[in-house]
Design a protein around this motif. Structure first.
Motif, PDB file in Angstrom:
ATOM      1  N   TRP B 215       0.861  -1.175   0.000  1.00  0.00           N
ATOM      2  CA  TRP B 215       0.000   0.000   0.000  1.00  0.00           C
ATOM      3  C   TRP B 215       0.896   1.223   0.000  1.00  0.00           C
ATOM      4  CZ3 TRP B 215      -4.491  -0.767   4.010  1.00  0.00           C
ATOM      5  CH2 TRP B 215      -5.018  -2.058   3.850  1.00  0.00           C
ATOM      6  N   GLY B 216       0.365   2.313  -0.494  1.00  0.00           N
ATOM      7  CA  GLY B 216       1.209   3.497  -0.459  1.00  0.00           C
ATOM      8  C   GLY B 216       0.574   4.646  -1.185  1.00  0.00           C
ATOM      9  N   GLY B 217       1.350   5.695  -1.349  1.00  0.00           N
ATOM     10  CA  GLY B 217       0.874   6.853  -2.068  1.00  0.00           C
ATOM     11  C   GLY B 217      -0.191   7.615  -1.307  1.00  0.00           C
ATOM     12  N   LEU B 218      -0.941   8.404  -2.054  1.00  0.00           N
ATOM     13  CA  LEU B 218      -1.943   9.255  -1.449  1.00  0.00           C
ATOM     14  C   LEU B 218      -3.019   8.452  -0.739  1.00  0.00           C
ATOM     15  CD1 LEU B 218      -2.330  12.265  -1.364  1.00  0.00           C
ATOM     16  CD2 LEU B 218      -3.815  12.097  -3.334  1.00  0.00           C
ATOM     17  N   SER B 219      -3.349   7.261  -1.285  1.00  0.00           N
ATOM     18  CA  SER B 219      -4.407   6.471  -0.652  1.00  0.00           C
ATOM     19  C   SER B 219      -3.997   6.046   0.743  1.00  0.00           C
ATOM     20  CB  SER B 219      -4.742   5.254  -1.511  1.00  0.00           C
ATOM     21  OG  SER B 219      -3.584   4.503  -1.746  1.00  0.00           O
ATOM     22  N   LEU B 220      -2.706   5.755   0.932  1.00  0.00           N
ATOM     23  CA  LEU B 220      -2.240   5.388   2.273  1.00  0.00           C
ATOM     24  C   LEU B 220      -2.314   6.598   3.210  1.00  0.00           C
ATOM     25  CD1 LEU B 220      -1.066   3.085   3.948  1.00  0.00           C
ATOM     26  CD2 LEU B 220       1.173   3.961   3.425  1.00  0.00           C
ATOM     27  N   THR B 221      -1.975   7.781   2.673  1.00  0.00           N
ATOM     28  CA  THR B 221      -2.113   9.000   3.479  1.00  0.00           C
ATOM     29  C   THR B 221      -3.541   9.104   4.007  1.00  0.00           C
ATOM     30  OG1 THR B 221      -0.565  10.065   1.989  1.00  0.00           O
ATOM     31  CG2 THR B 221      -1.794  11.494   3.451  1.00  0.00           C
ATOM     32  N   PHE B 222      -4.503   8.868   3.114  1.00  0.00           N
ATOM     33  CA  PHE B 222      -5.904   8.974   3.522  1.00  0.00           C
ATOM     34  C   PHE B 222      -6.259   7.907   4.539  1.00  0.00           C
ATOM     35  CE2 PHE B 222      -6.790  11.251  -0.614  1.00  0.00           C
ATOM     36  CZ  PHE B 222      -6.986  12.448   0.026  1.00  0.00           C
TER      37      PHE B 222
END
Lengths: 351, 423
Positions: B215-222
């Motif tokens: 998992w990663g990127g902006l979706s992980l931030t969210f």
């Protein structure tokens, strides 16, 4: 813990660390102990926190006052600055300054001197180093000046309370601060010379500056990012503090014949400071804690040197992480105790 | 013709002052404008330094001349009052105007005019400006991290469902309105967890399992900010109540907990969760690092939330407590129906600030090896095919974070206005 074969103890602190640190305020190399490495990291953390606090306070106060300016453009510019830097993660700002902005600087061999002696290059900022003779004499003279200023201030206060006379304390202090250290140069045998940074060629393509005082780019990026980020919060504290003083105070002060400068110095600021100091203390604490992000750009602070390299080498996770946390905890608590004391000193003295 | 006094412009020679002042101001601005946009220096016959400083001097004299008190022209008076009250202010005004004019062309050319977006490789970027091709090619990675390309619909669907479910409150009928709080506090988080656990993580119902490391990127931030927000708020509320409790044990535990978390930096907390915490777990017990991170950040932020809420509790007058008690309410009833609604309303700005800080702290999870958007940027930056585009990446992430945080702060200001009651 036992069944994982992990021992516990702080004996490792005396062992030889055998790793090097790029930037250190005290003498350090691989033959020193882990305890010394800890000290190196701690001093680097304190250095960046100290620089950050000073710069962010200056920017923050200026921007905070600018936000209350009657000039529409200045007010908008200050608001833009605050909204812009406050809403971007600090880590991103550190990365931006370090990996993007400072990488655009020239190489050492291409750099041009500013004012003939300062060099801003991709390898850092280089400036002349001061070389003092008989520094202790100068040091004692400055202490003497500080003590005499305090005495004069107390005397002036007494004079004003008893006889209503005013002494120009500020100009006297400035004069003392300039004259006495100057005298030590003339008679005390103090002298100052500069060691200029000189470009040296290591191989055909690699150049470095030798001599002088070099500030590594990590420190510049970190200080810049921390100061610009924290200044936005301090600016808001300052604005809230000045806005919190009712207009009547200003008018009352003006009506008893105080000059605008006196109004600011004697009436507005003492009251505004009471509102400004507690939240600003919080921001100083945040800045100190945020300086641990240094690990992300390899500035050798406490987290990188001790909780990073030393932990990897010794594997003493529990001891090292707990020492690190305890250190930050004590820094935080001591700053907040200091500020609480100051806050109590300037608080309203109710009868 | 009246006598002209250039040191003190007055209304008698209004037009003379107005025209000469505007003309000087215009010439100064024009000089800067031409120099900035067309690289033409119309004062090049002068020495360098004079040529550089001339627009400022012209502008200050010009603004001085149009500073006419009670000119009778409404717009001029307004202008003078807003940006031209005295010479110092006029100087600052000019500096700001000139800075804007000077910085516009380089910014424009970097962002738009000389920038490239076409093509698929680094070679397509020929202009001197930004290389948006880089962002275009890496966009999927920046948003979804290492999540497999063909499975990314799962993330999309779960996020769309979550957003849709979050808007249920707007469509609730009067009868169902009283259950809304219950829904948002209890049911919604559970639904969110189930969605993310089964849909994004997979492993059941024939969906392929994707480990959290991918998992990663902006979706992980969210995901991280979402769960931390949900967990830290109730926890912080209980800590705040605990700190004001009558029971000494509870009070001292709360104080110790709050002061400890507030005194240490988040990065060391994350270090602790990744290297120290697993040592205390039983040997066969495994906890995912994403879960560890979410717990660590929630505990950390809960301490800050607790202090904010405590401020609200302290700000309530004693009469509120006394009145609630006199109606025969117990501790929980009093707090849930009387104290907390009022206290929380008071501290909306503080809570919003804490939540903003939480969102801005999420990039720190790189220390445990989880790569959200900033982490992905650093990874992409070191890709040998795409070296040298650090600036574009950071600017892109900065814009995204800025939009998120600014939207959050505007929303909190709206909430504050909505729940504001005169006291």
């Amino acid at each position: 813990m036992d069944n994982r074969g992990i021992e516990f103890g702080y004996g490792f602190l005396n062992q030889e660390s055998s790793f090097d640190v790029q930037f250190s305020l005290i003498e350090y190399d691989g033959s020193h102990s882990y305890a010394r490495a800890y000290l190196v990291g701690l001093l680097n953390t304190l250095l960046v926190a100290f620089l950050g606090i000073i710069i962010s306070t200056i920017i923050g106060v200026v921007v905070g006052i600018a936000r209350l300016s009657p000039n529409y453009l200045i007010e908008r510019a200050a608001a833009f600055y605050v909204e812009f830097f406050r809403n971007i993660p600090l880590l991103l700002q550190i990365f931006f300054w370090y990996f993007a902005a400072l990488r655009a600087l020239p190489l050492p061999q291409d750099s041009e001197a500013m004012f003939g002696v300062f060099y801003l290059t991709i390898k850092g900022f280089f400036m002349p180093r001061f070389i003092w003779d008989n520094l202790d004499v100068l040091f004692y003279s400055i202490i003497a000046v500080i003590i005499s200023i305090i005495v004069i201030r107390n005397y002036a206060k007494k004079l004003q309370e008893n006889q209503g006379k005013q002494l120009p304390v500020f100009s006297i202090s400035i004069a003392l601060l300039i004259v006495l250290p100057l005298l030590t140069f003339l008679f005390g045998g103090v002298s100052l010379s500069f060691e200029l940074p000189v470009l040296k060629q290591l191989s055909t393509t690699s150049y470095v500056y030798k001599g002088g005082l070099g500030i590594p780019p990590e420190l510049i990026a970190l200080t810049l990012a921390l100061a610009l980020y924290t200044a936005t919060f301090i600016a808001e504290c300052v604005r809230a503090g000045i806005q919190g003083i009712s207009k009547g105070q200003k008018e009352a002060a003006a009506s008893i014949g105080l000059t605008p400068n006196q109004v600011l110095k004697l009436v507005i600021m003492p009251q505004a400071l009471r509102i400004i100091i507690p939240p600003t203390t919080n921001q100083y604490l945040n800045l100190t804690k945020n300086s641990s992000l240094a690990a992300a750009i390899a500035y050798p602070d406490l987290v990188l040197v001790f909780a990073g390299t030393a932990l990897m080498q010794t594997g003493r996770a529990i001891e090292i992480v707990s020492i690190t946390m305890f250190t930050y905890l004590s820094i935080s608590l001591s700053i907040s105790l200091l500020m609480n004391w100051y806050n109590k000193k300037i608080a309203i003295k109710e009868k | 013709m009246n006598k002209l006094n250039f040191l003190k412009p007055d209304k008698n020679n209004l037009n003379t002052y107005l025209y000469s002042g505007s003309f000087l101001f215009f010439v100064g601005t024009l000089d800067v404008f031409l120099g900035s946009f067309f690289k033409v220096n119309i004062t090049s016959f002068l020495p360098d330094f004079v040529s550089f400083i001339l627009p400022l001097i012209l502008g200050i004299i010009g603004l001085h001349l149009i500073r006419i008190e009670f000119s009778g022209i409404q717009k001029l008076d307004l202008l003078n009052k807003k940006i031209n009250t005295n010479n110092f202010n006029a100087c600052l005004t000019l500096l700001i105007i000139f800075t804007i004019i000077k910085s516009l062309p380089p910014l424009m050319s970097w962002f738009i005019i000389d920038a490239n977006i076409a093509g698929d490789t680094k070679e397509a970027c020929t202009g001197s400006g930004a290389c948006w091709t880089y962002i275009k090619i890496w966009l999927r990675r920046f948003i979804y991290g290492m999540y497999p390309n063909e499975l990314q619909w799962r993330i999309n669907i779960s996020f769309i469902l979550l957003i849709a479910l979050a808007f249920v409150g707007y469509f609730a009928t009067e009868r169902l309105k009283k259950f809304l709080t219950l829904y948002y506090v209890l049911i919604y988080p559970v639904i969110a967890f189930i969605l993310i656990y089964y849909l994004i993580s997979g492993g059941a119902f024939g969906l392929e399992w994707v480990e959290t490391g991918a998992w990663g990127g902006l979706s992980l931030t969210f995901i991280v900010s979402f769960f931390c927000l949900i967990f830290c708020f109730p926890l912080g509320m209980f800590l705040a109540l605990g700190r004001r409790s009558q029971l000494p044990t509870l009070r001292y535990i709360s104080i110790g907990f709050i002061e400890f978390w507030r005194g240490v930096p988040l990065i060391t907390v994350l270090f602790m969760s990744s290297v120290m915490f697993p040592m205390f777990l039983p040997e066969d017990f495994f906890m995912d690092k994403l879960v560890r991170v979410i717990i660590a950040i929630s505990l950390f932020e809960a301490a800050y939330v607790a202090e904010v809420i405590r401020g609200g509790l302290q700000a309530l007058p004693r009469g509120q407590y006394d009145a609630a008690k006199s109606l025969g309410m117990g501790y929980w009833k009093m707090h849930i129906f009387v104290i907390l609604p009022q206290a929380l309303k008071l501290v909306i700005p503080g809570i919003a600030n804490t939540f903003l800080a939480l969102v801005k702290d999420t990039p720190l999870i790189f220390v445990v090896g989880l790569l959200e958007i900033v982490g992905m940027l650093n990874l992409a930056k070191t890709n040998p095919k795409w070296l040298g585009f650090a600036m574009e990446g950071y600017v892109f992430a900065a814009i995204i974070f800025w939009i998120i945080c600014y939207a959050m702060s505007r929303y909190s200001q709206n909430l504050e206005l909505k729940y504001k009651t005169e006291r």
